[in-house]
Design an enzyme around this catalytic site. Structure first.
Site, PDB file in Angstrom:
ATOM      1  N   LYS A 149      14.498   7.973  33.954  1.00 60.80           N
ATOM      2  CA  LYS A 149      15.949   7.422  34.494  1.00 60.80           C
ATOM      3  C   LYS A 149      17.102   7.675  33.427  1.00 60.80           C
ATOM      4  O   LYS A 149      17.592   7.072  32.874  1.00 60.80           O
ATOM      5  CB  LYS A 149      15.655   5.796  34.683  1.00 60.80           C
ATOM      6  CG  LYS A 149      16.778   5.224  35.206  1.00 60.80           C
ATOM      7  CD  LYS A 149      16.716   5.335  36.640  1.00 60.80           C
ATOM      8  CE  LYS A 149      17.931   4.621  36.947  1.00 60.80           C
ATOM      9  NZ  LYS A 149      18.321   4.791  38.743  1.00 60.80           N
ATOM     10  N   ASP A 184       3.058   3.099  35.733  1.00 58.50           N
ATOM     11  CA  ASP A 184       2.267   2.036  36.151  1.00 58.50           C
ATOM     12  C   ASP A 184       2.448   1.935  37.576  1.00 58.50           C
ATOM     13  O   ASP A 184       1.754   1.681  38.292  1.00 58.50           O
ATOM     14  CB  ASP A 184       2.613   0.896  35.084  1.00 58.50           C
ATOM     15  CG  ASP A 184       1.722  -0.459  35.939  1.00 58.50           C
ATOM     16  OD1 ASP A 184       0.614  -0.312  36.181  1.00 58.50           O
ATOM     17  OD2 ASP A 184       2.472  -1.497  36.006  1.00 58.50           O
ATOM     18  N   ASP A 215      13.684   6.448  40.734  1.00 59.03           N
ATOM     19  CA  ASP A 215      14.267   5.623  42.081  1.00 59.03           C
ATOM     20  C   ASP A 215      13.961   6.804  43.223  1.00 59.03           C
ATOM     21  O   ASP A 215      13.277   6.544  44.277  1.00 59.03           O
ATOM     22  CB  ASP A 215      15.477   4.901  42.112  1.00 59.03           C
ATOM     23  CG  ASP A 215      16.618   5.843  41.540  1.00 59.03           C
ATOM     24  OD1 ASP A 215      16.138   6.977  41.244  1.00 59.03           O
ATOM     25  OD2 ASP A 215      17.794   5.388  41.733  1.00 59.03           O
ATOM     26  N   TYR A 220       5.762  -1.468  27.123  1.00 60.95           N
ATOM     27  CA  TYR A 220       4.260  -2.207  26.806  1.00 60.95           C
ATOM     28  C   TYR A 220       4.122  -2.650  25.369  1.00 60.95           C
ATOM     29  O   TYR A 220       3.415  -3.392  25.063  1.00 60.95           O
ATOM     30  CB  TYR A 220       3.023  -1.340  27.337  1.00 60.95           C
ATOM     31  CG  TYR A 220       2.785  -1.498  28.789  1.00 60.95           C
ATOM     32  CD1 TYR A 220       3.974  -1.112  29.842  1.00 60.95           C
ATOM     33  CD2 TYR A 220       1.523  -2.030  29.256  1.00 60.95           C
ATOM     34  CE1 TYR A 220       3.505  -1.187  31.286  1.00 60.95           C
ATOM     35  CE2 TYR A 220       1.381  -2.046  30.881  1.00 60.95           C
ATOM     36  CZ  TYR A 220       2.574  -1.737  31.552  1.00 60.95           C
ATOM     37  OH  TYR A 220       2.172  -1.788  32.890  1.00 60.95           O
ATOM     38  N   ASP A 249       0.362   3.376  41.278  1.00 60.35           N
ATOM     39  CA  ASP A 249      -0.018   2.345  42.569  1.00 60.35           C
ATOM     40  C   ASP A 249       0.476   3.067  43.642  1.00 60.35           C
ATOM     41  O   ASP A 249      -0.394   2.957  44.779  1.00 60.35           O
ATOM     42  CB  ASP A 249       0.370   1.047  42.427  1.00 60.35           C
ATOM     43  CG  ASP A 249      -0.621   0.189  41.392  1.00 60.35           C
ATOM     44  OD1 ASP A 249      -1.349   0.707  40.743  1.00 60.35           O
ATOM     45  OD2 ASP A 249      -0.748  -1.178  41.600  1.00 60.35           O
TER      46      ASP A 249
HETATM   47  C1  IPM Z   1      -2.795  -0.617  35.047  1.00 56.93           C
HETATM   48  C2  IPM Z   1      -2.704  -2.091  35.120  1.00 56.93           C
HETATM   49  C3  IPM Z   1      -2.619  -2.612  33.716  1.00 56.93           C
HETATM   50  C4  IPM Z   1      -1.336  -1.957  33.388  1.00 56.93           C
HETATM   51  C5  IPM Z   1      -2.413  -4.072  33.463  1.00 56.93           C
HETATM   52  C6  IPM Z   1      -3.752  -4.855  34.215  1.00 56.93           C
HETATM   53  C7  IPM Z   1      -2.147  -4.613  32.142  1.00 56.93           C
HETATM   54  O1  IPM Z   1      -1.825  -2.582  36.039  1.00 56.93           O
HETATM   55  O2  IPM Z   1      -3.917  -0.167  34.451  1.00 56.93           O
HETATM   56  O3  IPM Z   1      -2.210   0.079  35.851  1.00 56.93           O
HETATM   57  O4  IPM Z   1      -0.303  -2.433  33.607  1.00 56.93           O
HETATM   58  O5  IPM Z   1      -1.367  -0.881  32.641  1.00 56.93           O
HETATM   59 MG    MG Z   2      -0.954  -0.813  37.245  1.00 60.68          MG
END
Ligand code: IPM
Ligand code: MG
Length: 384
Positions: free
Chosen positions: A217, A273, A249, A166, A277
């Site tokens: 990884k 990230d 993975d 990032y 999710d």
């Molecule tokens: C998160 C989001 C952000 C990230 C985006 C919106 C830049 O996906 O907070 O997980 O990738 O960190």
């Molecule tokens: Mg995210």
């Protein structure tokens, strides 16, 4: 000073229902960043809950609204102005809802709304992003996974937040002629960057089930090999916590195969990230996952979900991730463990009574709007 864990243990014994804070009144200035899309709607409910906590337990929360993201691009031409950043720096905590939307999708990389998020994380030094994924018994049917795989799942994902792909340089694009380009992103980690976030994970695990899974990884990436070495090294100072290494993975697969095996997960920015999710979906909806970004003088609290422009302004958004992020603020920024637990318990009771926003609705449940969900939680806090 007592640790958050000790405070938690102590406050469990006392009665929260007395309606007075266990730690003395807090007077705090909170920078409120509603952002874009569903951001303002869910933030309104988050603030409603902090106000209810203030009313019930005798704290004062002052809200200072700060414009960021697309809203700030429209008003000031930049997603994060110096003034906005300064307002966040001098606050006691930052409360952010969500930024972004199709309207701003075609701007250059420096002017995208997301730049506000990344800029805040970096400028405030928030290297540790805590994203809990705890399956609520009432929501077990709302997940796409089988209930028997989900029972008792309680994971804390700790994502490194200010390094890796990032932020690594060089980055950018170079024309190769004839319409061809070369694009570069760079994955960098230093010893210190790894040490501090891994330490955060071990400290957190000590107050939980005492297991850290460090995800990398290392079979391919040099940054991951360093990550694994440092994690092992840091782990020696925590003989009471079990450390396990897992390739990313495999981790993605294990998270849906047998999520109960995880307690605390720690991993680099990009892997975190993605995996956070995935972990959030175990709980039924991304609309349920709060987060805390720690490490600097001022911490930031935000739901893990995005700005969901497709449902913005319709009262359909789930405010619980924002409300639960507020609970994390009470816990980590203000040391108000019993107040944090009171909010979490209120959310649990509202869910147990069958109230659901559209994202977690099931046959036989009571579908409510964003605001009604906030009202229910508020009432629980005031009347419990
Ligand atoms: C998160 C989001 C952000 C990230 C985006 C919106 C830049 O996906 O907070 O997980 O990738 O960190
Ligand atoms: Mg995210």
């Amino acid at each position: 000073m007592k640790t958050a864990g000790e405070k938690a243990a102590a406050s469990e014994k006392k009665t929260v229902a007395a309606g007075r804070s266990q730690t003395g009144p807090v007077d705090a200035a909170i920078a409120v960043l509603p952002g874009d899309g569903i951001g303002p709607e869910v933030m309104q409910e988050g603030l409603k809950i902090l106000e209810a906590v203030g009313e019930r337990y005798g704290h004062r929360f002052k809200f200072n609204r700060v414009m960021v993201g697309g809203a700030s691009i429209d008003a000031h031409g930049a997603p994060l102005t110096d003034e906005a950043l300064a307002a966040c720096r001098k606050s006691d905590a930052v409360y952010l809802a969500a930024v972004g939307g199709p309207k701003w999708d075609n701007l250059g990389p420096e002017r995208r709304p997301e730049k506000a998020l990344l800029g805040l994380r970096k400028a405030l030094g928030l290297y540790a992003n805590l994203r809990p994924a705890k399956v609520e018994p009432a929501l077990i049917e709302a997940s796409t996974l089988k209930p028997e795989a989900l029972k008792g799942v309680d994971i804390l994902v700790i994502r490194e937040l200010t390094g890796g792909l990032y932020f690594g340089r060089p980055r950018g694009r170079e024309p190769l002629g004839e319409g061809q380009f070369r694009a570069v992103d760079t994955l960098i980690y230093t010893t210190e960057e790894i040490q501090r976030v891994v330490k955060t994970a071990f400290e957190a695990a000590r107050k939980r089930r005492k297991k850290v899974t460090s995800i990398d990884k290392a079979n391919v990436l040099e940054s991951s090999r360093l990550w694994r070495e440092i994690a092992t090294e840091v782990g020696k100072s925590y003989p009471d916590v079990a450390l396990e290494h897992m390739l990313v993975d495999n981790a993605a697969m294990q998270l849906i195969r047998n999520p109960r095996q995880f307690d605390v997960i720690v991993t680099e920015n990009m892997f975190g990230d993605i995996l956070s999710d995935e972990a959030a979906m175990l709980t039924g909806s991304l609309g349920m996952q709060p987060s805390a970004s720690l490490g600097g003088k001022v911490a930031m609290y935000e739901p893990s979900h995005g700005s969901a422009p497709d449902i913005a302004g319709q009262g359909k958004a789930n405010p619980l991730a924002t409300i639960l992020s507020g609970a994390m603020m009470l816990r980590y920024s203000f040391g108000l463990e019993s107040e944090a637990q009171a909010v979490e318990a209120a959310v649990e009771r509202v869910l147990a009574r069958g109230y659901r926003t559209a994202d977690i609705a099931q046959p036989g449940t009571i579908q409510v709007s964003t605001r009604e969900m906030g009202d229910q939680v508020r009432q629980e806090i005031l009347e419990a």
